[in-house]
Design a protein around this motif. Structure first.
Motif, short mmCIF file in Angstrom:
data_model
loop_
_atom_site.label_atom_id
_atom_site.label_comp_id
_atom_site.label_asym_id
_atom_site.label_seq_id
_atom_site.Cartn_x
_atom_site.Cartn_y
_atom_site.Cartn_z
N SER A 247 0.86 -1.26 0.00
CA SER A 247 0.19 -0.06 0.12
C SER A 247 0.90 1.14 0.36
O SER A 247 0.40 2.49 -0.54
CB SER A 247 -1.11 0.02 1.07
N ASP A 248 1.97 1.64 0.69
CA ASP A 248 2.85 2.57 0.47
C ASP A 248 3.22 2.75 -0.93
O ASP A 248 3.66 3.87 -0.81
CB ASP A 248 3.96 2.32 2.60
N VAL A 249 4.37 1.43 -1.13
CA VAL A 249 4.69 1.51 -2.56
C VAL A 249 3.42 2.23 -4.08
O VAL A 249 3.84 3.24 -4.65
CB VAL A 249 4.58 0.11 -3.00
N LEU A 250 2.21 1.60 -3.51
CA LEU A 250 0.81 1.93 -4.19
C LEU A 250 1.23 3.34 -4.40
O LEU A 250 0.61 4.53 -5.57
CB LEU A 250 0.01 0.89 -4.07
N LYS A 251 0.41 4.14 -2.95
CA LYS A 251 0.47 5.61 -2.80
C LYS A 251 1.87 6.48 -3.23
O LYS A 251 1.35 7.27 -3.73
CB LYS A 251 0.78 6.19 -1.49
N ASP A 252 2.62 6.05 -2.92
CA ASP A 252 4.01 6.09 -3.18
C ASP A 252 3.53 6.11 -5.09
O ASP A 252 4.02 7.46 -5.25
CB ASP A 252 5.20 5.63 -3.06
N PHE A 253 3.88 5.80 -5.27
CA PHE A 253 3.37 5.43 -6.64
C PHE A 253 2.53 6.08 -7.80
O PHE A 253 2.59 7.45 -8.63
CB PHE A 253 3.17 3.66 -7.27
N ILE A 254 1.13 6.49 -6.93
CA ILE A 254 0.51 7.09 -7.32
C ILE A 254 0.51 8.92 -7.15
O ILE A 254 0.67 9.61 -8.17
CB ILE A 254 -0.88 6.56 -6.56
N GLN A 255 1.33 9.06 -6.30
CA GLN A 255 1.85 10.50 -5.91
C GLN A 255 2.70 10.97 -6.87
O GLN A 255 2.44 12.41 -7.55
CB GLN A 255 2.32 10.75 -4.79
N LYS A 256 3.86 9.65 -7.02
CA LYS A 256 5.23 10.71 -8.48
C LYS A 256 4.14 10.90 -9.51
O LYS A 256 5.29 11.72 -10.43
CB LYS A 256 6.17 9.56 -8.47
N ASN A 257 3.34 10.00 -10.50
CA ASN A 257 3.29 10.28 -11.54
C ASN A 257 1.83 10.74 -11.64
O ASN A 257 1.34 10.49 -12.98
CB ASN A 257 2.73 8.45 -11.71
N ASN A 258 0.96 11.60 -10.66
CA ASN A 258 0.13 12.60 -10.23
C ASN A 258 -1.30 11.82 -11.23
O ASN A 258 -2.30 12.74 -12.19
CB ASN A 258 0.03 13.45 -11.98
N LEU A 259 -1.32 10.54 -10.31
CA LEU A 259 -2.66 9.72 -10.67
C LEU A 259 -3.50 9.88 -10.14
O LEU A 259 -5.04 9.55 -9.94
CB LEU A 259 -2.32 8.40 -10.82
N GLU A 260 -3.10 10.89 -8.93
CA GLU A 260 -4.52 11.23 -7.91
C GLU A 260 -6.11 11.58 -7.73
O GLU A 260 -7.10 11.10 -8.35
CB GLU A 260 -3.91 11.80 -6.85
N THR A 261 -6.18 12.36 -9.10
CA THR A 261 -6.97 13.21 -10.00
C THR A 261 -8.00 12.31 -10.63
O THR A 261 -9.23 12.09 -10.54
CB THR A 261 -6.82 14.62 -10.73
#
Length: 98
Positions: free
Chosen positions: A12-26
């Motif tokens: 889960s920490d790895v996925l959160k980091d990946f989402i933030q680094k690649n601007n996938l949150e929106t």
């Protein structure tokens, strides 16, 4: 090549980091809002919902029933509050029913 971390980290920490680094949150927020709408308001209202769009902090919901649109307009603030609680963050500040 990406650096390798020495310590153990959870998926889960790895996925959160990946989402933030690649601007996938929106993009994920837009998907989460559609799921939250059907979870919170139930299948009866979801059947009359034709389109849901999240733009910035405004949620646009298109309904096929004018009577339902009028009824939901009386409780916009409550719907916004419940949807934000379901999403776990303050994502929606305005609700537009069409």
């Amino acid at each position: 090549m990406a650096k390798r971390k020495a310590e153990n980290t959870s998926i889960s920490d790895v996925l959160k980091d990946f989402i933030q680094k690649n601007n996938l949150e929106t993009g994920l927020d837009k998907v989460d809002v559609k799921a939250a709408w059907s979870n919170v308001l139930g299948p009866a209202i979801s059947n009359y919902t034709t389109n849901i769009v999240l733009e910035r902090d405004t949620l646009f919901v298109q309904l096929s029933s004018s009577v339902l649109r009028e009824e939901l307009s009386y409780g916009k603030e409550k719907i916004i509050r419940i949807l934000n609680e379901e999403l776990g963050k303050q994502l929606i500040t305005k609700l537009v029913l069409r």
